[in-house]
Design a protein around this motif. Sequence first.
Motif, PDB file in Angstrom:
ATOM      1  N   TYR A 173       0.303   0.225   7.550  1.00 55.55           N
ATOM      2  CA  TYR A 173       0.145  -0.026   6.128  1.00 55.55           C
ATOM      3  C   TYR A 173       1.526  -0.389   5.575  1.00 55.55           C
ATOM      4  O   TYR A 173       2.457   0.413   5.644  1.00 55.55           O
ATOM      5  CB  TYR A 173      -0.405   1.210   5.409  1.00 55.55           C
ATOM      6  N   ILE A 203      -0.714   6.368   1.742  1.00 55.74           N
ATOM      7  CA  ILE A 203      -0.987   4.932   1.835  1.00 55.74           C
ATOM      8  C   ILE A 203      -1.251   4.283   0.474  1.00 55.74           C
ATOM      9  O   ILE A 203      -1.585   3.108   0.405  1.00 55.74           O
ATOM     10  CB  ILE A 203      -2.131   4.612   2.831  1.00 55.74           C
ATOM     11  N   ARG A 204      -1.065   5.036  -0.588  1.00 53.65           N
ATOM     12  CA  ARG A 204      -1.171   4.444  -1.931  1.00 53.65           C
ATOM     13  C   ARG A 204      -0.117   3.334  -2.042  1.00 53.65           C
ATOM     14  O   ARG A 204       1.012   3.488  -1.582  1.00 53.65           O
ATOM     15  CB  ARG A 204      -0.931   5.503  -3.007  1.00 53.65           C
ATOM     16  N   ASP A 205      -0.493   2.212  -2.659  1.00 59.26           N
ATOM     17  CA  ASP A 205       0.407   1.066  -2.835  1.00 59.26           C
ATOM     18  C   ASP A 205       0.857   0.459  -1.509  1.00 59.26           C
ATOM     19  O   ASP A 205       1.950  -0.091  -1.406  1.00 59.26           O
ATOM     20  CB  ASP A 205       1.622   1.433  -3.688  1.00 59.26           C
ATOM     21  N   HIS A 206       0.003   0.578  -0.493  1.00 63.27           N
ATOM     22  CA  HIS A 206       0.250  -0.027   0.817  1.00 63.27           C
ATOM     23  C   HIS A 206      -0.929  -0.925   1.189  1.00 63.27           C
ATOM     24  O   HIS A 206      -2.054  -0.687   0.764  1.00 63.27           O
ATOM     25  CB  HIS A 206       0.416   1.051   1.896  1.00 63.27           C
ATOM     26  N   ILE A 207      -0.644  -1.935   2.012  1.00 63.83           N
ATOM     27  CA  ILE A 207      -1.654  -2.911   2.429  1.00 63.83           C
ATOM     28  C   ILE A 207      -1.656  -3.011   3.949  1.00 63.83           C
ATOM     29  O   ILE A 207      -0.594  -3.081   4.571  1.00 63.83           O
ATOM     30  CB  ILE A 207      -1.351  -4.297   1.816  1.00 63.83           C
ATOM     31  N   ALA A 209     -11.824   1.576  -0.054  1.00 65.92           N
ATOM     32  CA  ALA A 209     -10.907   0.483   0.265  1.00 65.92           C
ATOM     33  C   ALA A 209     -11.324  -0.757  -0.517  1.00 65.92           C
ATOM     34  O   ALA A 209     -12.509  -1.042  -0.668  1.00 65.92           O
ATOM     35  CB  ALA A 209     -10.938   0.193   1.760  1.00 65.92           C
ATOM     36  N   ARG A 257       3.454  -2.400  -0.646  1.00 71.97           N
ATOM     37  CA  ARG A 257       3.032  -3.596  -1.375  1.00 71.97           C
ATOM     38  C   ARG A 257       4.192  -4.564  -1.616  1.00 71.97           C
ATOM     39  O   ARG A 257       4.045  -5.780  -1.497  1.00 71.97           O
ATOM     40  CB  ARG A 257       2.396  -3.193  -2.705  1.00 71.97           C
ATOM     41  N   TRP A 284      -6.549  -4.974   3.405  1.00 69.69           N
ATOM     42  CA  TRP A 284      -7.196  -3.941   2.590  1.00 69.69           C
ATOM     43  C   TRP A 284      -6.177  -2.927   2.100  1.00 69.69           C
ATOM     44  O   TRP A 284      -5.087  -2.794   2.637  1.00 69.69           O
ATOM     45  CB  TRP A 284      -8.338  -3.269   3.348  1.00 69.69           C
ATOM     46  N   TYR A 285      -6.582  -2.230   1.055  1.00 69.33           N
ATOM     47  CA  TYR A 285      -5.713  -1.221   0.439  1.00 69.33           C
ATOM     48  C   TYR A 285      -6.582  -0.188  -0.270  1.00 69.33           C
ATOM     49  O   TYR A 285      -7.758  -0.421  -0.542  1.00 69.33           O
ATOM     50  CB  TYR A 285      -4.732  -1.874  -0.540  1.00 69.33           C
ATOM     51  N   TYR A 286      -5.980   0.951  -0.551  1.00 73.76           N
ATOM     52  CA  TYR A 286      -6.660   2.044  -1.251  1.00 73.76           C
ATOM     53  C   TYR A 286      -5.938   2.279  -2.580  1.00 73.76           C
ATOM     54  O   TYR A 286      -4.885   2.917  -2.608  1.00 73.76           O
ATOM     55  CB  TYR A 286      -6.644   3.322  -0.401  1.00 73.76           C
TER      56      TYR A 286
END
Length: 96
Positions: free
Chosen positions: A26, A81-85, A52, A29, A69-71
């Motif tokens: 991940y 994993i917030r602000d991760h792709i 997701a 961003r 995808w991201y959460y």
Amino acid sequence: MAVEAIWNDQVIAHSDRTVVVEGNHYFPREDVDPSVLEKSSTTTKCPWKGTAHYYTLDLDGERNADAAWYYPDPKPKAEKIRDHIAFWNGVEVIEV
């Protein structure tokens, strides 16, 4: 260690700060090229990460539907994993 995401022979993400969850890198961003991301209406649910959301990649006239995808609002156990792709579906993720 740095990691890159490559699609259509171009680097679309580069980071030495990825978070690995379930074998997926991940990317923060800010380490992803925003010009290749097009929001998708697709969502999926994970029991421990949350909902997701997806991006379609659009690069040089080529499209790769829902390849990222991201959460946006992960559950507490997945907060890192917030602000991760993350990427899949033909996107090569390699250590460099």
